[in-house]
Write an enzyme that holds these catalytic residues in place. Structure first.
Site, short mmCIF file in Angstrom:
data_model
loop_
_atom_site.label_atom_id
_atom_site.label_comp_id
_atom_site.label_asym_id
_atom_site.label_seq_id
_atom_site.Cartn_x
_atom_site.Cartn_y
_atom_site.Cartn_z
N PHE A 117 -2.21 15.78 5.68
CA PHE A 117 -2.36 15.31 4.31
C PHE A 117 -1.05 15.45 3.54
O PHE A 117 -0.39 16.49 3.58
CB PHE A 117 -3.48 16.09 3.60
CG PHE A 117 -3.91 15.47 2.32
CD1 PHE A 117 -4.81 14.42 2.31
CD2 PHE A 117 -3.39 15.92 1.10
CE1 PHE A 117 -5.20 13.82 1.12
CE2 PHE A 117 -3.77 15.32 -0.09
CZ PHE A 117 -4.68 14.28 -0.08
N ASP A 154 -4.18 4.91 6.55
CA ASP A 154 -4.68 6.06 7.29
C ASP A 154 -5.61 5.54 8.41
O ASP A 154 -5.14 5.10 9.45
CB ASP A 154 -5.38 6.98 6.28
CG ASP A 154 -5.83 8.30 6.86
OD1 ASP A 154 -5.10 8.86 7.68
OD2 ASP A 154 -6.91 8.79 6.47
N ARG A 200 0.39 12.73 -8.28
CA ARG A 200 0.92 11.36 -8.16
C ARG A 200 2.30 11.22 -8.78
O ARG A 200 3.06 10.33 -8.43
CB ARG A 200 -0.02 10.36 -8.85
CG ARG A 200 -1.38 10.20 -8.20
CD ARG A 200 -2.08 8.99 -8.82
NE ARG A 200 -3.52 8.93 -8.57
CZ ARG A 200 -4.08 8.40 -7.48
NH1 ARG A 200 -3.32 7.91 -6.52
NH2 ARG A 200 -5.38 8.36 -7.35
N ASP A 244 -2.27 11.19 -4.32
CA ASP A 244 -2.85 12.32 -5.05
C ASP A 244 -3.60 13.29 -4.14
O ASP A 244 -4.04 12.94 -3.05
CB ASP A 244 -3.83 11.82 -6.10
CG ASP A 244 -5.12 11.27 -5.47
OD1 ASP A 244 -5.03 10.35 -4.64
OD2 ASP A 244 -6.21 11.78 -5.79
N GLU A 269 0.83 -1.21 0.00
CA GLU A 269 0.00 0.00 0.00
C GLU A 269 0.86 1.25 0.00
O GLU A 269 2.00 1.23 0.50
CB GLU A 269 -0.88 0.02 1.26
CG GLU A 269 -2.26 -0.60 1.07
CD GLU A 269 -3.21 0.32 0.30
OE1 GLU A 269 -2.74 1.23 -0.42
OE2 GLU A 269 -4.43 0.12 0.41
N ASP A 270 0.33 2.32 -0.54
CA ASP A 270 1.02 3.60 -0.45
C ASP A 270 0.90 4.17 0.96
O ASP A 270 1.87 4.58 1.57
CB ASP A 270 0.49 4.59 -1.50
CG ASP A 270 -1.04 4.67 -1.50
OD1 ASP A 270 -1.71 3.83 -0.87
OD2 ASP A 270 -1.58 5.59 -2.16
#
Ligand code: IMP
Ligand code: MG
Length: 176
Positions: A154, A105, A167, A161, A101-102
């Site tokens: 964030f 959260d 991205r 993105d 996963e990037d």
């Protein structure tokens, strides 16, 4: 240097070199853990396209690579949303799957992914994420590989993105 994406301003947060150095370390750890088998590294689109691509260049043992997408469709009642996995194009039977996963959260996504992958007759499941926001996390599932623990702000870049953009940035920027 600050950058602007749409209506928001972002400041440099994690350098390109820091990401690459960390990925090399994580890949080494993965090779120690999984070197005796042929794991299936599975990136979750769209966000993980860059991290999986770079990570795999540092993983020097036999492996298979696939990308999946989480899709949702309406169940029998219009209120119940059903999640499904699309695009898995390798046979995962009796193999260790490493979800890449990037960012994790709240953990909602990873929880659903775990349930979906556990429907297959896999040998085991491991979870890797480049970024993890401990303050936002609400689940119990433990992550096996974490690139960076970050504050609950964030970020954008390196696959992540802001409203579809950013991205392509090779480094990470944090909202100002
Ligand atoms: P979850 O809350 O762990 O389910 O994460 C859901 C998704 O939110 C991630 O896969 C990302 O696409 C997105 N996301 C969460 N935090 C950030 C961020 O800081 N920047 C960009 N996308 C984010
Ligand atoms: Mg994602």
């Amino acid at each position: 240097m600050e950058i602007q994406i749409l209506d928001k301003v972002f400041v440099p947060y994690i350098l390109e070199e820091e990401i690459q150095t960390r990925l090399q370390t994580v890949a080494k750890q993965m090779m120690q853990d999984l070197g005796g088998e042929t794991p299936v590294f599975t990136g979750v689109l769209n966000g993980s396209f860059m991290v999986l691509s770079d990570l795999m260049k540092y993983y020097e043992n036999p492996c298979e690579i696939s990308f999946v997408k989480m899709a949702s469709y309406e169940g029998t009642q219009s209120t119940n949303e059903v999640k499904q996995l699309i695009g898995l194009d390798v046979d995962v039977t009796d193999k260790t799957v490493v979800i890449v996963e990037d960012i994790v959260d709240t953990g909602n996504t990873i929880e659903v992914l775990e349930q979906l992958f556990n429907r297959y007759k896999i040998k085991g499941l491991r979870i890797a994420t480049l970024f993890f926001k401990p303050e936002a996390y609400t689940k119990q599932i433990k992550m096996d590989y974490v690139g960076f623990e970050i504050t609950n702000k964030f970020i954008v870049g390196y696959g992540l993105d802001y409203n579809k953009q950013g991205r392509n940035l090779p480094a990470i920027y944090q909202i100002k």
